[in-house]
Design a protein around this motif. Structure first.
Motif, PDB file in Angstrom:
ATOM      1  N   LEU A 232       3.220   9.453  -5.935  1.00  0.00           N
ATOM      2  CA  LEU A 232       3.792  10.714  -5.477  1.00  0.00           C
ATOM      3  C   LEU A 232       5.099  10.990  -6.293  1.00  0.00           C
ATOM      4  O   LEU A 232       5.201  12.118  -6.833  1.00  0.00           O
ATOM      5  CB  LEU A 232       3.534  10.718  -4.005  1.00  0.00           C
ATOM      6  CG  LEU A 232       4.094  12.170  -3.734  1.00  0.00           C
ATOM      7  CD1 LEU A 232       3.413  13.122  -4.118  1.00  0.00           C
ATOM      8  CD2 LEU A 232       4.346  12.099  -1.991  1.00  0.00           C
TER       9      LEU A 232
ATOM     10  N   VAL B  44       1.059  -1.130  -0.134  1.00  0.00           N
ATOM     11  CA  VAL B  44       0.008   0.057   0.126  1.00  0.00           C
ATOM     12  C   VAL B  44       0.906   1.299   0.057  1.00  0.00           C
ATOM     13  O   VAL B  44       0.493   2.293  -0.901  1.00  0.00           O
ATOM     14  CB  VAL B  44      -0.839   0.162   1.206  1.00  0.00           C
ATOM     15  CG1 VAL B  44      -1.763   1.495   1.371  1.00  0.00           C
ATOM     16  CG2 VAL B  44      -1.879  -1.169   1.228  1.00  0.00           C
TER      17      VAL B  44
ATOM     18  N   LYS C 149       0.372   6.892 -12.778  1.00  0.00           N
ATOM     19  CA  LYS C 149      -0.445   5.790 -12.635  1.00  0.00           C
ATOM     20  C   LYS C 149       0.442   4.473 -13.449  1.00  0.00           C
ATOM     21  O   LYS C 149       0.511   3.468 -13.007  1.00  0.00           O
ATOM     22  CB  LYS C 149      -1.593   5.793 -13.428  1.00  0.00           C
ATOM     23  CG  LYS C 149      -2.411   4.551 -13.432  1.00  0.00           C
ATOM     24  CD  LYS C 149      -3.942   4.695 -14.072  1.00  0.00           C
ATOM     25  CE  LYS C 149      -3.872   5.161 -15.244  1.00  0.00           C
ATOM     26  NZ  LYS C 149      -3.630   3.785 -16.178  1.00  0.00           N
TER      27      LYS C 149
ATOM     28  N   CYS D  96       2.623   1.692  -3.557  1.00  0.00           N
ATOM     29  CA  CYS D  96       1.979   2.237  -4.597  1.00  0.00           C
ATOM     30  C   CYS D  96       1.686   3.696  -4.292  1.00  0.00           C
ATOM     31  O   CYS D  96       1.781   4.456  -5.263  1.00  0.00           O
ATOM     32  CB  CYS D  96       0.602   1.446  -4.559  1.00  0.00           C
ATOM     33  SG  CYS D  96       0.807  -0.239  -5.222  1.00  0.00           S
ATOM     34  N   CYS D  97       1.365   4.150  -2.925  1.00  0.00           N
ATOM     35  CA  CYS D  97       1.114   5.443  -2.934  1.00  0.00           C
ATOM     36  C   CYS D  97       2.405   6.336  -3.161  1.00  0.00           C
ATOM     37  O   CYS D  97       2.256   7.527  -3.680  1.00  0.00           O
ATOM     38  CB  CYS D  97       0.584   5.850  -1.493  1.00  0.00           C
ATOM     39  SG  CYS D  97      -1.042   5.051  -1.165  1.00  0.00           S
TER      40      CYS D  97
END
Length: 332
Positions: free
Chosen positions: A59, A51, A200, A54-55
């Motif tokens: 960023l 998690v 993305k 991916c964040c």
């Protein structure tokens, strides 16, 4: 109190660990046993790191979209002396997550005529220090440790690049790089939508490459956390072994992983009693001096320069590992 909540529950996701523990107990798994504890550790760390990964990739990739190679080259070209090394080290924090990804950029910068020491400052900092390492270290250690780790990594990058510059080893760069003609390209103008799409896509591609190393790293961490006695870890990497930092650094060299793969191993080693500086030396050794990246780098530079690079990084990591051990009481 607010920051403790952010560090424990947002970054550390301790609520997730408790939730996984309750779910495992509800299906009859004893999380206090070795097997159950290993299973809980594995699920928790894989989910937490995935998690956060991916964040962070999203960023960092969005920020990175403002610094394509052409623009980074122009920025570094405006500075001279140690300031150029500092800027190169800082730019390394918003670039790819492993040394093998950084080497092609290093080759491009060197071909473009940037000073050799400046490009090496970039090469050192890029895999060792990034925004992701700051956040992930905060999720496991504490804010002070994370910040000092990043600052120390930048110091190694600046000093290492400066030393290489003073040695005047430009002739140790392979001829096909030294003789390459630089192509001046303007950085493309991207809209916010383009940058979001780029970020993305980077999440998808980077996660696919990194996830296997996360699984391996978490698996090793689970074994250390639940199966290896504390006395073993303390004997090898504890304060009673004066060569623990050297051993940890050398162990990290033949491995290949990025900061995300080393985090769960570091977490387990800390839990078992390994010293802070020894753990950080292991992480720096893995991310900066991995054998696969050295093989790739050898294609761009000659053995003498490669040996100087490895020597400077190794000595710097070992010295800072001992310093962290000596002053860890100020950080933890």
């Amino acid at each position: 109190m607010i920051w403790n909540f952010v560090q424990d529950q947002v970054l550390g996701m301790k609520w997730l660990n408790a939730l996984i523990g309750r779910l495992l107990e509800s299906v009859g798994i004893d999380i206090t046993g070795r097997m159950g504890g290993s299973f809980q550790f594995f699920l928790y760390d894989v989910l937490k790191i995935s998690v956060l990964l991916c964040c962070l990739i999203f960023l960092i990739s969005y920020i990175q979209s403002y610094f394509p190679p052409e623009r980074s080259k122009k920025i570094m070209g405006r500075f001279h002396g140690i300031w150029a090394n500092c800027i190169a080290a800082l730019l390394g924090t918003v670039t790819p997550f492993c040394s093998c990804s950084s080497i092609p950029l290093f080759i491009g910068f060197t071909s473009a005529g940037l000073p050799l020491g400046v490009t090496f400052s970039f090469l050192i900092s890029s895999p060792m220090v990034d925004l992701g390492s700051l956040v992930l270290l905060m999720s496991i250690f504490c804010t002070k440790v994370a910040i000092v780790y990043v600052l120390v990594g930048l110091v190694i990058a600046v000093i290492g690049g400066t030393m290489i510059e003073k040695l005047h080893l430009e002739d140790q760069v392979e001829a096909f790089i030294r003789n390459a003609s630089a192509v001046e390209l303007d950085a493309p103008t991207l809209t916010k939508k383009d940058r979001l799409i780029y970020a993305k896509d980077q999440v998808t591609s980077t996660f696919k490459k990194v996830f296997p190393y996360i699984l391996v790293g978490v698996g090793i961490g689970a074994i250390i956390h639940n199966w290896i006695p504390e006395t073993w870890i303390e004997a090898v990497l504890g304060s009673n072994n004066p060569f623990g930092v050297v051993l940890a650094t050398l162990i990290g060299v033949p491995m290949y992983a990025d900061i995300f793969g080393t985090i769960p191993v570091a977490e387990a080693l800390l839990f078992k009693g390994a010293q802070l500086g020894t753990i950080l030396a292991f992480m720096m050794g893995v991310t900066t001096l991995s054998l696969p990246s050295m093989i790739m780098l050898r294609k761009a530079i000659k053995p003498k320069l490669l040996a100087v690079f490895v020597g400077i990084c190794t000595v710097g990591i070992i010295i800072l590992g001992y310093l962290f051990n000596a002053f860890s009481f100020l950080l933890i």
